[in-house]
Design a protein around this motif. Structure first.
Motif, short mmCIF file in Angstrom:
data_model
loop_
_atom_site.label_atom_id
_atom_site.label_comp_id
_atom_site.label_asym_id
_atom_site.label_seq_id
_atom_site.Cartn_x
_atom_site.Cartn_y
_atom_site.Cartn_z
N VAL A 17 0.97 8.91 -1.14
CA VAL A 17 1.64 8.24 -0.02
C VAL A 17 2.45 9.23 0.80
O VAL A 17 2.40 9.22 2.05
N ALA B 261 0.17 11.40 2.90
CA ALA B 261 -0.43 10.70 4.04
C ALA B 261 0.58 10.39 5.12
O ALA B 261 0.22 10.00 6.22
N ASN B 262 1.86 10.52 4.81
CA ASN B 262 2.90 10.16 5.79
C ASN B 262 3.91 11.29 5.94
O ASN B 262 5.12 11.03 5.94
N GLN B 263 3.41 12.50 6.11
CA GLN B 263 4.31 13.65 6.15
C GLN B 263 5.35 13.52 7.26
O GLN B 263 6.52 13.89 7.10
N ASP B 264 4.93 12.95 8.42
CA ASP B 264 5.86 12.80 9.55
C ASP B 264 7.06 11.95 9.17
O ASP B 264 8.20 12.26 9.47
N LYS B 265 6.78 10.85 8.45
CA LYS B 265 7.86 9.95 8.06
C LYS B 265 8.77 10.61 7.03
O LYS B 265 9.99 10.38 7.00
N PHE C 104 8.49 3.61 2.18
CA PHE C 104 7.74 4.32 1.13
C PHE C 104 7.52 3.46 -0.09
O PHE C 104 6.42 3.43 -0.64
N GLN D 131 4.74 1.02 0.61
CA GLN D 131 3.43 1.67 0.61
C GLN D 131 2.93 1.92 -0.79
O GLN D 131 1.77 1.66 -1.10
#
Lengths: 95, 493, 485
Positions: free
Chosen positions: C435, C438-442, C457, C460
């Motif tokens: 997770v 897949a969501n490095q920006d967040k 998070f 997810q």
């Protein structure tokens, strides 16, 4: 205490006995005769005397919770003046 | 055996056991006697077929050695007792045609002991009366007559019972006693009548008059017969909550026990205005007999005696007004149709109840009604306690009391009395025992100058009927009362 | 007080007292050996005593006396060792004796009290004046014939307890709460089945209104109400009627009224008699009734635990809310179910599951606790799985639905469907890594100060796990990965 016609009519009504108007006065006289005689009891001092309703001196006997009776419709209705389909029948009652 | 009707119950039992007579013969003789004296109107229903069938069964049991205490003895039953399959009306029009599907405990006991039912006997309507004149079947007549041959009442309410036993149209008879209804007619007809202790005989199946006072008892020719019949009548009955479990004494054995050493009280209050001198003379005679037989006579006081009668005439009508509410034309007996339910009740009860019953229902309703309960009913129940306390105190020192049974001998049928209170006075000596629940027995002691029987009353402690029979046995023997009434079946002996 | 009713001319206080007639649970009638059961053919359960044949006599049924004593004990009332039966005299077609055997002056049970619980959890004690034994009447039927009434005596002589309250209630809601509580106690004790439709429990309500703190007003009595709803409707109607009459300058007649179930209104009885005069006196066919203290003590020691005691225990020991405790203890069966289900489990959690999920499901399916597909043990098992982390609360709801449908055990369903919560830290770590990758920006935003993204998070990860990941562990590992790195 003495009873008048109205009182006799009221008692007759409570006792569900039809008393014709002309009988009310004589009945009142008869009842008064008896009531006046009964009034003799007023002479007795009954202060602090407990009323006596039962002379046996024993307590009320109790029975077990068992069904021992019923299912005898013939006996119950054997003397009925008016009956229908297992019921007693009376003039219509309006509530 | 030529004189079947002449045998008393003890003698008849003996003759039956010895097969000198049969129960069927005896029943036949009594049925004939009842027919022959039909003019006395003491039977309201004769159950001849029933009697003969029961007698035949008795003969079988006697033959097989299974005779009961009353086996084969013909018995008349006051119409107040419900008898299965046989009209039971309390001599009231309101129960006209009522045939109970059940048998009263007392009569069931009698049949179980081998008794043979002759029929139903006349009485005052719902047992309310002292002369058997309020019966819907007309008055029963006393077989005794004075010099003027006028018809006399047999007393009441069990007038038919006393009349039939005196006239020998029943060997034994049942009665009920609420204020003297056994003892007074027994005295008027020259027979023996016992009112047992309240609770001694079951009230189940007996049309109720005043439940706290009603008690069934036997009418017989002799004291020994009485003890025999009483022994068979009495029982504890789980169906009657007021029935006693106190064991029954040996009554039959007590009859011949004598009174030596017994203390007999003579209550000074048992006198009243207008009381027959001959009654007082007999009472004194009775005291002398007992003294001669070895009893100690003791003067006692029962100070509230005079209040027993007015208290009774509150309590008995109060209970009666409630007990007789069930006669409403709905489930049995008479119905007079009307548009409304209340109209039907009022018409039925007006037509079905006679004047005296209506009067007592009215009195009873009044004394229980709002505003009067304390002044009448509660007051009477308090006086009742005082009357019982009087007796309790007396029985601390004496074993039994001797009194007159009635203030006079039998009076003429139809005697016009305007004041109902005068009629009530017949019960003045008998009522106190009912209020206190005590046993009392009336024994014939002699006759008036006019040739009419008079009775002596013996009162005892609760459940001590044996002492009554001891005293009564002595009185009977001393009196040697052998006279018989003019209108007796089989003619005067 | 919020219970005051506002009229045109000001506020009114309502004063309510109840007389409840409860049929005693017994096999035979009070004074005869005929059956006390319902539903027989006309006049079949009738003895010669019930039909008041001449010379018939009453003999009392001991069990009925004991039932009255048990009820008295349940109402914390004085038990009178000596009591007396009186006759109440009046004529009616379904009253064969012409009197009802009742207890007037000396009833078997004296003063007691009953605690009612209102919807907000508040409680009030309502005084009990007395309880006495009496005979029921028969039944008149008026529809069979144009000019006749038909009489069936099957009910005649069945034992009733008349339970009289003090005029302590101030609203229809309190009256309903009183009857509900009384019914609950009777059913706990087994002294009355409380079946209001069959008439085993019916109430006469005495209602009057007065100015707050003023003298008592004239009361009316509305008879024979056989449901909680009718009781409330009758009271509301009576209150409105009385206030309107008084405010219009009229006065209230002291009278007996009937409730019309069709219109919801009360009306004067048409057969209104000349004033009743019942001429009570001690029944001479019966003797004073004596019970011994030993008998009373024996009955007391055999009494079941009563709703108030259980409620106190549930709130005190188990920490349940007043509401949950009241709901759970209203019926003995419910309380028993709860005790069994929560034994050895998280008591509060079981209470929650019962009052919300179980009652909801029962309601929806029209089932009762009696034929509930989930046994108390199985519900306990389900709660146990939540408590020990085997399944999450959300999964548990699905398992519950399945249990209710199939009657299977919770663990069996969890196994069968593989719903077991993932508590393996390695597996959870893998999921979290996926997770986060897949969501490095967040992740950068979060680390830049956007704390609120933590919830995103968690969501997810749970989603990826199909709801099976242990939420506690997800939280813990996620926090260490995000904050600790």
């Amino acid at each position: 205490m003495s009873v008048d016609k109205t009182t006799v009519a009221k008692i007759a009504r409570l006792a569900r006995i039809n008393v014709p108007d002309e009988r009310l006065e004589p009945l009142a006289a008869e009842l008064n005769g008896i009531l006046n005689w009964i009034a003799e009891l007023d002479e007795v001092n009954t202060d602090n005397v407990e009323p006596l309703a039962s002379v046996t001196g024993h307590a009320l006997p109790m029975r077990d919770d068992v069904v021992t009776d019923g299912n005898r419709l013939d006996d119950v209705l054997s003397n009925v003046p008016e009956g229908a389909s297992g019921f007693f029948v009376v003039p219509k009652v309006v509530e | 055996m030529s004189d079947l009707l002449g045998l008393n119950a003890v003698a008849a039992r003996d003759a039956l056991d010895k097969k000198a007579i049969s129960a069927v013969e005896l029943a036949t003789a009594y049925l004939g006697a009842a027919e022959a004296t039909a003019g006395l109107n003491n039977y309201v229903a004769l159950t001849a077929d029933h009697a003969l069938a029961m007698a035949a069964e008795s003969d079988k049991r006697i033959a097989s050695g299974e005779a009961g205490l009353l086996e084969g003895l013909p018995i008349g039953v006051k119409d107040l007792f419900c008898t299965k399959g046989v009209s039971s009306t309390a001599c009231s029009n309101i129960l006209k045609g009522f045939v109970p599907p059940y048998e009263s405990t007392v009569t069931a006991n009698l049949w179980a002991a081998g008794g043979v039912m002759l029929g139903k006997l006349n009485c005052d309507e719902f047992a309310m009366g002292s002369g058997n004149e309020t019966s819907a079947y007309g008055p029963a007549i006393n077989p005794w007559q004075g010099k003027d041959k006028v018809d006399l009442v047999p007393g009441g309410s069990s007038g038919g019972s006393a009349s039939a036993v005196a006239a020998r149209s029943a060997l034994l008879a049942t009665g009920t006693d609420t204020g003297g209804s056994i003892r007074q007619p027994a005295a008027f007809c020259g027979v023996v009548g016992l009112k047992p202790t309240y609770g001694r005989c079951s009230r189940w199946g007996i049309v109720a008059f005043a439940s706290s006072l009603d008690q069934a008892g036997p009418f017989t020719r002799t004291v020994a017969d009485n003890a025999l019949m009483m022994t068979a009548m009495a029982s504890h009955d789980a169906k009657d909550s007021t029935s006693t479990q106190t064991p029954l004494q040996d009554l039959i054995g007590a009859v011949g026990d004598g009174v030596k050493g017994m203390k007999i009280g003579v209550p000074k209050e048992y006198v009243m205005d207008g009381m027959d001198n001959e009654v007082v003379t007999l009472w004194e005679q009775g005291q002398a007999w007992l003294r001669d037989a070895g009893a100690e006579l003791i003067d006692v006081s029962l100070p509230h005696t005079k209040y027993a009668l007015p208290a009774y005439y509150i309590i008995a009508p109060a209970e009666a007004s409630s007990n007789l509410a069930r006669y409403d034309g709905v489930r049995y007996g008479m119905r007079v149709d009307a548009e409304t339910l209340d109209g039907m009740y009022e018409a039925t009860r007006a037509a079905g109840f006679g004047d005296e019953v209506q009067r007592r229902i009215m009195i009873g309703t009044y004394v229980l009604s709002a505003g009067y309960y304390d002044a009448y009913y509660l007051k009477a129940q308090k006086v009742r306690r005082l009357i019982k306390a009087d007796f309790d105190a007396a029985f601390q020192t004496v074993d039994a009391l001797l009194t007159p049974a009635t203030p006079s001998a039998a009076f003429p049928v139809g005697r016009k009395i305007d004041d109902p209170v005068t009629n009530f006075l017949n019960d003045v000596f008998t009522v106190p025992a009912n209020l206190a629940g005590l046993p009392g027995i009336s024994v014939p002691g002699g006759v008036t100058s006019d040739g009419l029987p008079l009775g002596l009353q013996v009162l005892g402690r609760p459940f001590d009927e044996a002492s009554l029979y001891r005293v009564a046995g002595v009185l009977e023997q001393a009196a040697g009362f052998t006279m018989t009434p003019a209108r007796m079946a089989g003619g005067a002996a | 007080m919020s219970d005051l009713v506002t009229g045109r001319t000001g506020d009114w206080e309502v004063v309510i007292g109840l007389e409840v007639h409860a049929q005693v649970s017994s096999k035979a009638k009070l004074f005869s050996g005929a059956s006390a059961s319902f539903g027989s053919a006309p006049n079949e359960n009738v003895s010669l005593v019930d039909a008041a044949m001449p010379g018939m006599l009453p003999v009392i049924n001991r069990e009925c006396v004991y039932q009255a004593i048990r009820t008295g004990l349940g109402l914390k009332a004085q038990i009178n060792l000596t009591s007396v039966f009186d006759r109440k005299n009046y004529f009616y077609a379904d009253l064969p004796q012409g009197y009802q055997i009742s207890q007037f002056k000396d009833p078997i049970v004296g003063e007691g009290s009953l605690r009612i619980v209102m919807a907000d959890g508040s409680t009030r004690d309502i005084g009990i004046e007395r309880l006495h034994l009496e005979q029921d009447a028969g039944k008149s039927m008026h529809d069979q014939h144009p000019t006749k009434s038909y009489i069936d005596l099957n009910r005649t002589g069945v034992a009733l307890m008349e339970i009289v309250s003090r005029p302590d209630m101030r609203s229809a809601a309190e009256a309903a709460a009183y009857v509900r509580k009384l019914r609950s106690i009777l059913r706990y004790l087994g002294t009355c089945d409380g079946n209001m439709e069959e008439g085993s429990l019916r109430a006469d309500v005495n209602v009057s209104v007065r100015r707050p703190g003023g003298p008592l007003g004239t009361r009316t009595e509305t008879k024979n109400l056989n449901s909680l709803r009718f009781i409330q409707l009758a009271i509301d109607h009576e209150v409105a009627r009385q206030i309107e009459i008084i405010e219009d300058g009229g006065t209230i007649d002291q009278e007996t009224r009937l409730f019309d179930t069709a219109t919801g209104a009360t009306r004067t009885m048409r057969s209104k008699e000349d004033a009743h005069d019942y001429r009570y006196f001690p029944d001479p066919d019966l003797l004073p009734m004596i019970v011994t203290q030993d008998e009373v003590d024996a009955l007391a020691s055999a009494l079941p635990e009563l709703p108030d005691d259980i409620r106190d225990r549930l709130m005190g020991e188990y920490g349940l809310s007043a509401y949950d405790a009241a709901v759970i203890t209203e019926e003995r069966d419910t309380a028993r179910y709860y005790e069994a289900a929560s034994d050895g489990r998280d008591r509060k959690l079981v209470a929650n599951w019962m009052t919300v999920e179980l009652f909801g499901a029962l309601n929806k399916s029209g089932k009762s606790l009696e034929n509930c597909p989930i046994t108390p043990e199985k519900l306990g098992e389900l709660v146990g799985l939540i408590s020990d982390g085997t399944i999450s609360g959300r999964i548990a709801k699905d398992v519950f639905a399945d249990m209710f449908e199939t009657g299977k055990g919770a663990a069996a369903i969890v196994d069968e469907k593989g719903l077991k919560q993932v508590s393996d830290s390695g597996a959870i770590e893998t999921l979290i890594d996926q997770v986060l990758a897949a969501n490095q920006d967040k992740v950068d935003d979060y680390r830049g100060g956007k704390d609120k993204l933590f919830g995103f998070f968690v969501g997810q990860v749970m989603k990826e796990s199909g709801g099976q990941a242990n939420p506690g562990m997800v939280n813990q590992i996620l926090r260490s990965k995000l904050d600790g790195a």
